[in-house]
Design an enzyme around this catalytic site. Structure first.
Site, PDB file in Angstrom:
ATOM      1  CD1 TRP A   1      41.528  43.713  35.489  1.00 12.80           C
ATOM      2  CD2 TRP A   1      40.398  44.952  36.971  1.00 12.80           C
ATOM      3  NE1 TRP A   1      40.193  43.647  35.164  1.00 12.80           N
ATOM      4  CE2 TRP A   1      39.482  44.390  36.050  1.00 12.80           C
ATOM      5  CE3 TRP A   1      39.918  45.769  37.994  1.00 12.80           C
ATOM      6  CZ2 TRP A   1      38.113  44.618  36.131  1.00 12.80           C
ATOM      7  CZ3 TRP A   1      38.554  45.998  38.074  1.00 12.80           C
ATOM      8  CH2 TRP A   1      37.662  45.426  37.160  1.00 12.80           C
TER       9      TRP A   1
ATOM     10  CG  ASP B   1      43.364  41.369  42.062  1.00 12.18           C
ATOM     11  OD1 ASP B   1      42.772  40.283  42.241  1.00 12.18           O
ATOM     12  OD2 ASP B   1      42.856  42.325  41.451  1.00 12.18           O
TER      13      ASP B   1
ATOM     14  CE  LYS C   1      38.007  38.146  37.595  1.00 15.60           C
ATOM     15  NZ  LYS C   1      37.189  38.529  36.440  1.00 15.60           N
TER      16      LYS C   1
END
Length: 361
Positions: free
Chosen positions: A103, A173, A197
């Site tokens: 990511w 993030d 999430k």
């Protein structure tokens, strides 16, 4: 009696059953108004109250300082990979990024479209099994900001600390860690989190940004991607993802009802310790991550023989343990144990792992 199974999906992830039941009860007739929250105007007094309450509950949970804006936007966290440099990196400018996995690498690749990216540190030298200590970082003097990914959901690598970057805005993030424990927002210039999430359904992203950083977007930045436009319009420059925003608000209430982030931290700590103990005490399962850098939320593990992967997954599904297959880029198994995944789910997984190992002993 609920027929819901234990869902270890990395995202879209498990949502609290109590929240789903409330949304179900209100789906056709929200609070006696004769319509769904999905059908009402985002400009209406009713939805404005939904939106304002959700923001305040999130501010309460995280202790968001008054000089930060909270934005509820579209596009998910991946859109932020472009939106961040468009807003904070001047034409011909540069920024520092830390590479710890897939990511963060995606964020780096996208930012390189807009200016120079200095990869100030990388976990590549550790095979992405450990996070480089800050003494290894080579931060640049002219960086517009420093970006990092506190938790790599695919590799299972997580910072147990917040970087110190001087007067540079620190951007993180926090898609997979937000609401899992307390977080000192004031240490960051900006935080962003895809909802799917710990916040709610996919399609929504939450941005928490310090006000003094707004208003510096490039002239070429599309209006819809300018954080200052979103802030001036209360995240409603256009029609926002109203149902996702509403569900996020229900989840913020649910987290408060559980005892807030301190309670979530205790629960999540116990869950991850339970699962790592089962892995570490086994001869069949293993996790390669440096113990101090292990993720609380996403726990990858491998079986000693890859040929056992399919029977392991088949047996897991038979027992109602869903979505344990590892990401296609790394293989093996992965258990994502976000807030809505209870200790009972982890205990059931550990019991199955022990049973599976005994059968092959």
């Amino acid at each position: 009696m609920s027929n819901r199974l234990f869902n270890f999906c990395a995202g879209p992830a498990a949502l609290p059953e109590a929240v789903l039941k409330q949304a179900q009860a209100e789906l056709l007739d929200w609070q006696g108004k004769g319509l769904s929250v999905m059908e009402m105007s985002h400009r209406s007094e009713e939805f404005t109250q939904v939106a304002e309450t959700a923001e305040q509950d999130l501010r309460d949970l995280l202790g968001v300082p008054d000089n930060y804006k909270v934005l509820f936007l579209q596009g998910g966290a991946s859109q932020q990979f472009a939106q961040i440099p468009l807003n904070f990196m001047a034409e011909g400018g540069s920024a520092d990024y830390i590479d710890t996995g897939i990511w963060s690498a995606k964020a780096i690749e996208e930012a390189q479209r807009f200016g120079h990216v200095n990869v100030a540190a990388s976990a590549k030298g550790y095979d992405y099994f450990a996070i480089p200590g800050q003494n290894e970082w080579q931060l640049s003097d002219d960086a517009a900001y420093v970006h990092y990914t506190p938790n790599e959901t695919i590799g299972g690598l997580e910072y147990g600390w917040i970087p110190e970057v001087g007067d540079k805005p620190l951007i993180a993030d926090v898609s997979s860690t937000i609401l899992s424990r307390p977080l000192e927002v004031s240490k960051f210039g900006m935080l962003y989190a895809g909802a799917q999430k710990n916040i709610g359904p996919s399609g929504l992203v939450v941005v928490i940004v310090r006000e003094d950083l707004l208003g510096n977007a490039r002239a070429s930045c599309p209006t819809m991607l300018d954080y200052s436009v979103a802030a001036k319009n209360g995240s409603m420059y256009n029609t926002p993802p109203t149902f996702g925003w509403y569900l996020a608000g229900l989840i913020f209430k649910w987290v408060k009802e559980q005892g807030g982030l301190e309670a979530m931290e205790r629960l999540n700590q116990t869950k991850q310790r339970t699962l790592y103990k089962a892995i570490d005490s086994s001869e069949l399962y293993s996790n390669p991550i440096n113990p101090v850098d292990r993720s609380w939320m996403n726990i990858p593990f491998r079986l000693a023989d890859d040929r056992l992967d399919k029977p392991f997954l088949a047996g897991a599904e038979e027992r109602g343990l869903l979505n344990l297959k590892g990401h296609r880029s790394v293989g093996g198994m992965r258990a994502s144990i976000y807030n809505a995944v209870g200790q009972d789910a982890v205990d059931a997984l550990v019991a199955y792992m022990a049973e599976f190992e005994r059968q092959r002993g």
